[in-house]
Scaffold this active site. Structure first.
Site, PDB file in Angstrom:
ATOM      1  N   THR A 126    -135.371  17.721 114.517  1.00 35.86           N
ATOM      2  CA  THR A 126    -134.140  17.081 114.083  1.00 35.86           C
ATOM      3  C   THR A 126    -134.384  15.687 113.515  1.00 35.86           C
ATOM      4  OG1 THR A 126    -132.118  16.069 114.971  1.00 35.86           O
ATOM      5  CG2 THR A 126    -133.866  16.436 116.532  1.00 35.86           C
ATOM      6  N   ASP A 127    -133.468  15.235 112.664  1.00 31.75           N
ATOM      7  CA  ASP A 127    -133.556  13.863 112.136  1.00 31.75           C
ATOM      8  C   ASP A 127    -133.387  12.821 113.244  1.00 31.75           C
ATOM      9  OD1 ASP A 127    -130.844  14.316 112.612  1.00 31.75           O
ATOM     10  OD2 ASP A 127    -130.157  13.498 110.694  1.00 31.75           O
ATOM     11  N   GLU A 128    -132.810  13.254 114.387  1.00 26.28           N
ATOM     12  CA  GLU A 128    -132.497  12.282 115.435  1.00 26.28           C
ATOM     13  C   GLU A 128    -133.743  11.672 116.066  1.00 26.28           C
ATOM     14  OE1 GLU A 128    -129.134  13.285 117.916  1.00 26.28           O
ATOM     15  OE2 GLU A 128    -128.372  14.676 116.414  1.00 26.28           O
ATOM     16  N   TYR A 151    -131.768  13.555 124.484  1.00 25.97           N
ATOM     17  CA  TYR A 151    -131.958  14.717 123.602  1.00 25.97           C
ATOM     18  C   TYR A 151    -133.021  14.430 122.551  1.00 25.97           C
ATOM     19  CZ  TYR A 151    -131.169  17.631 119.462  1.00 25.97           C
ATOM     20  OH  TYR A 151    -131.352  18.437 118.357  1.00 25.97           O
ATOM     21  N   LYS A 155    -136.850  15.989 121.856  1.00 23.09           N
ATOM     22  CA  LYS A 155    -137.268  16.626 120.600  1.00 23.09           C
ATOM     23  C   LYS A 155    -138.509  15.903 120.034  1.00 23.09           C
ATOM     24  CE  LYS A 155    -135.495  19.592 118.736  1.00 23.09           C
ATOM     25  NZ  LYS A 155    -135.605  21.082 118.890  1.00 23.09           N
TER      26      LYS A 155
HETATM   27  P1  NAD Z   1    -127.523  25.732 120.220  1.00 25.37           P
HETATM   28  O1  NAD Z   1    -127.352  24.884 121.428  1.00 25.37           O
HETATM   29  O2  NAD Z   1    -126.346  26.278 119.523  1.00 25.37           O
HETATM   30  O3  NAD Z   1    -128.451  27.000 120.598  1.00 25.37           O
HETATM   31  C1  NAD Z   1    -129.591  26.878 121.397  1.00 25.37           C
HETATM   32  C2  NAD Z   1    -130.017  28.285 121.830  1.00 25.37           C
HETATM   33  O4  NAD Z   1    -131.237  28.170 122.591  1.00 25.37           O
HETATM   34  C3  NAD Z   1    -128.995  29.000 122.721  1.00 25.37           C
HETATM   35  O5  NAD Z   1    -128.835  30.332 122.303  1.00 25.37           O
HETATM   36  C4  NAD Z   1    -129.638  28.949 124.105  1.00 25.37           C
HETATM   37  O6  NAD Z   1    -129.263  30.042 124.946  1.00 25.37           O
HETATM   38  C5  NAD Z   1    -131.120  28.979 123.753  1.00 25.37           C
HETATM   39  N1  NAD Z   1    -131.973  28.396 124.806  1.00 25.37           N
HETATM   40  C6  NAD Z   1    -131.799  27.210 125.424  1.00 25.37           C
HETATM   41  N2  NAD Z   1    -132.786  27.027 126.334  1.00 25.37           N
HETATM   42  C7  NAD Z   1    -133.611  28.103 126.231  1.00 25.37           C
HETATM   43  C8  NAD Z   1    -134.811  28.469 126.886  1.00 25.37           C
HETATM   44  N3  NAD Z   1    -135.367  27.701 127.827  1.00 25.37           N
HETATM   45  N4  NAD Z   1    -135.406  29.634 126.539  1.00 25.37           N
HETATM   46  C9  NAD Z   1    -134.845  30.446 125.599  1.00 25.37           C
HETATM   47  N5  NAD Z   1    -133.706  30.147 124.960  1.00 25.37           N
HETATM   48  C10 NAD Z   1    -133.098  28.978 125.265  1.00 25.37           C
HETATM   49  O7  NAD Z   1    -128.433  24.879 119.238  1.00 25.37           O
HETATM   50  P2  NAD Z   1    -128.459  24.854 117.632  1.00 25.37           P
HETATM   51  O8  NAD Z   1    -127.457  23.879 117.155  1.00 25.37           O
HETATM   52  O9  NAD Z   1    -128.452  26.234 117.117  1.00 25.37           O
HETATM   53  O10 NAD Z   1    -129.887  24.202 117.379  1.00 25.37           O
HETATM   54  C11 NAD Z   1    -131.044  25.029 117.244  1.00 25.37           C
HETATM   55  C12 NAD Z   1    -132.258  24.129 117.036  1.00 25.37           C
HETATM   56  O11 NAD Z   1    -132.084  23.339 115.865  1.00 25.37           O
HETATM   57  C13 NAD Z   1    -132.507  23.150 118.189  1.00 25.37           C
HETATM   58  O12 NAD Z   1    -133.886  23.065 118.401  1.00 25.37           O
HETATM   59  C14 NAD Z   1    -131.965  21.831 117.661  1.00 25.37           C
HETATM   60  O13 NAD Z   1    -132.646  20.742 118.236  1.00 25.37           O
HETATM   61  C15 NAD Z   1    -132.260  21.966 116.179  1.00 25.37           C
HETATM   62  N6  NAD Z   1    -131.368  21.209 115.282  1.00 25.37           N
HETATM   63  C16 NAD Z   1    -130.015  21.332 115.397  1.00 25.37           C
HETATM   64  C17 NAD Z   1    -129.190  20.641 114.515  1.00 25.37           C
HETATM   65  C18 NAD Z   1    -127.685  20.766 114.587  1.00 25.37           C
HETATM   66  O14 NAD Z   1    -126.977  20.048 113.872  1.00 25.37           O
HETATM   67  N7  NAD Z   1    -127.131  21.676 115.377  1.00 25.37           N
HETATM   68  C19 NAD Z   1    -129.746  19.820 113.519  1.00 25.37           C
HETATM   69  C20 NAD Z   1    -131.142  19.722 113.432  1.00 25.37           C
HETATM   70  C21 NAD Z   1    -131.942  20.434 114.325  1.00 25.37           C
HETATM   71  P1  TYD Z   2    -122.310  15.767 117.457  1.00 24.88           P
HETATM   72  O1  TYD Z   2    -121.633  16.901 116.785  1.00 24.88           O
HETATM   73  O2  TYD Z   2    -122.355  15.741 118.960  1.00 24.88           O
HETATM   74  O3  TYD Z   2    -123.774  15.683 116.833  1.00 24.88           O
HETATM   75  P2  TYD Z   2    -124.896  14.508 116.990  1.00 24.88           P
HETATM   76  O4  TYD Z   2    -124.537  13.633 118.115  1.00 24.88           O
HETATM   77  O5  TYD Z   2    -126.120  15.327 117.279  1.00 24.88           O
HETATM   78  O6  TYD Z   2    -124.930  13.798 115.678  1.00 24.88           O
HETATM   79  O7  TYD Z   2    -121.619  14.431 116.985  1.00 24.88           O
HETATM   80  C1  TYD Z   2    -121.523  14.094 115.597  1.00 24.88           C
HETATM   81  C2  TYD Z   2    -120.910  12.707 115.522  1.00 24.88           C
HETATM   82  O8  TYD Z   2    -119.550  12.788 115.987  1.00 24.88           O
HETATM   83  C3  TYD Z   2    -121.593  11.682 116.419  1.00 24.88           C
HETATM   84  O9  TYD Z   2    -121.609  10.426 115.745  1.00 24.88           O
HETATM   85  C4  TYD Z   2    -120.705  11.606 117.647  1.00 24.88           C
HETATM   86  C5  TYD Z   2    -119.335  11.902 117.094  1.00 24.88           C
HETATM   87  N1  TYD Z   2    -118.410  12.598 118.017  1.00 24.88           N
HETATM   88  C6  TYD Z   2    -117.136  12.064 118.256  1.00 24.88           C
HETATM   89  O10 TYD Z   2    -116.764  11.000 117.720  1.00 24.88           O
HETATM   90  N2  TYD Z   2    -116.302  12.733 119.106  1.00 24.88           N
HETATM   91  C7  TYD Z   2    -116.674  13.893 119.718  1.00 24.88           C
HETATM   92  O11 TYD Z   2    -115.876  14.455 120.504  1.00 24.88           O
HETATM   93  C8  TYD Z   2    -117.969  14.437 119.449  1.00 24.88           C
HETATM   94  C9  TYD Z   2    -118.425  15.704 120.090  1.00 24.88           C
HETATM   95  C10 TYD Z   2    -118.799  13.749 118.575  1.00 24.88           C
END
Ligand code: NAD
Ligand code: TYD
Length: 338
Positions: A126-128, A151, A155
């Site tokens: 992730t970019d984070e 988090y 990562k």
């Molecule tokens: P999500 O929370 O929706 O899904 C995570 C999945 O992983 C779930 O199905 C969960 O059951 C499974 N899981 C958790 N722990 C596990 C374990 N120990 N063994 C097997 N399975 C397990 O997450 P997401 O938003 O789909 O993100 C997927 C990946 O992409 C993550 O690695 C996250 O860090 C990365 N990512 C997410 C975003 C975003 O905006 N959502 C952006 C950049 C990177």
């Molecule tokens: P989020 O979807 O949790 O993603 P991330 O923290 O990984 O960027 O949050 C996106 C942005 O929205 C973040 O700046 C936090 C803000 N946010 C709120 O203001 N209210 C909320 O209830 C949530 C969940 C997020």
């Protein structure tokens, strides 16, 4: 190609599996997912029932024996690791599961794949991990890692382990770092689906701090294509940034969403800020453009409209995923910050 996808019952994994099986008739996928609160097996039930190129296994990426067996029994060519604890607010509440899955689980996967001589391993990050930006500039792959939440620290831990596996063992790992995704199947603890749910229920929309934090939004399919390009064309040992070229303040996202669902801005409520809240993310993805031919395709307004249409049409899915443990966590969280 036979791919072990982990975390495929989550938001991005579900979209990735659907897209890849749809566009690669010669690929088959085993989905290893622990089914935490964020994983929903029903997301891919149609594939489980009708698609011989798809297999589901419930299990933990930390389970060495299980992963070793899966890699051997299925003759896996490549691993794509999406499995993670993914919500910043939860990591503030309790970092432990984040270290267990995101650091130790990722290392276990890499170690098993190394021992089984798996040919390719894409680690989805992730970019984070880069921390936060001021008002200008963008993250490049050379920006130093400076995570600010448990988090993002977890990562970053896995990213560094992946780097070490490449340098030490020549392990064929590639790392993707993407900005905030949105789209179908996103769990309603993240900004966009949470605000949609609250707006539909005429509940308050809790905006953290001044609402001026900026995220670079990317439609989930575009991120999935970035992961696909990394898997098929990327250079081993390389990190690739992906972004949507769509910087928006949180308040502007919430206002646009309200106008799409036809609800008043009076639902917006400003609540106590998230501790360590990163101010701004923006991605320089010129390397992925140059080496992989990546470019995001969907403008934010169009993607948001499409996403909201999906949530409107999938009320049952929303009800299903919002039970028990999730609801308890959210209720306590917002009570504490109101
Ligand atoms: P999500 O929370 O929706 O899904 C995570 C999945 O992983 C779930 O199905 C969960 O059951 C499974 N899981 C958790 N722990 C596990 C374990 N120990 N063994 C097997 N399975 C397990 O997450 P997401 O938003 O789909 O993100 C997927 C990946 O992409 C993550 O690695 C996250 O860090 C990365 N990512 C997410 C975003 C975003 O905006 N959502 C952006 C950049 C990177
Ligand atoms: P989020 O979807 O949790 O993603 P991330 O923290 O990984 O960027 O949050 C996106 C942005 O929205 C973040 O700046 C936090 C803000 N946010 C709120 O203001 N209210 C909320 O209830 C949530 C969940 C997020």
């Amino acid at each position: 190609m036979k791919i072990l996808v982990t975390g495929g019952c989550g938001f991005i994994g579900t979209n990735f599996i659907r897209l890849m099986l749809g566009s690669h008739p010669d690929w088959s996928i085993i989905n290893l997912d622990k089914l935490t609160y964020a994983g929903n097996r029903l997301n891919l039930l149609d594939l489980e029932e009708n698609e011989p190129r798809y297999d589901f296994v419930q299990g933990d990426i930390c389970d060495r024996d299980l992963v070793m067996d899966l890699l051997a029994d299925h003759k896996v060519d490549a691993v794509v690791n999406f499995a993670a604890e993914s919500h910043v607010d939860r990591s503030i509440n309790d970092p432990s599961p984040f270290v267990a899955t995101n650091v130790a689980g990722a290392q276990n996967l890499m170690e098993c794949a190394r021992q089984r001589r798996t040919e390719r391993f894409v680690h989805v990050s992730t970019d984070e991990v880069y921390g936060t930006l001021g008002p200008s500039g963008k993250f490049t792959e050379d920006t130093p890692l400076a995570p600010n939440s448990p988090y993002s620290a977890s990562k970053a831990g896995a990213d560094l382990m992946a780097r070490a596996y490449f340098e030490t063992y020549h392990f064929p790992v590639l790392i993707t770092r993407c900005s905030n995704n949105y789209g179908p199947y996103q769990f309603p603890e993240k900004l966009i689906p949470l605000m949609f749910l609250n707006a539909k229920a005429n509940k308050q929309l809790p905006v953290y701090g001044d609402g001026l934090n900026v995220r670079d939004w990317i439609f989930v399919d575009d991120h999935c294509r970035g992961v696909e390009l990394t898997l098929t064309k990327g250079r081993e040992g390389q990190v690739y940034n992906f972004g949507g070229n769509a910087e928006e303040t949180n308040i502007s996202v919430v206002r646009t969403l309200l106008s799409i669902v036809g609800k008043p801005e009076s639902l917006i409520t400003y609540v106590t800020d998230r501790p360590g809240h990163d101010k701004r993310y923006a991605m320089d993805f010129s390397l992925a453009h140059k080496e992989l031919g990546f470019a995001p395709t969907l403008p934010f307004d169009e993607g948001l409209t499409r996403t909201i249409a999906w949530y409107e049409a999938n009320g049952t899915w929303l009800e299903q995923v919002q039970s028990g443990e999730y609801r308890n966590f959210m209720d306590t969280w917002y009570e504490e910050r109101a």
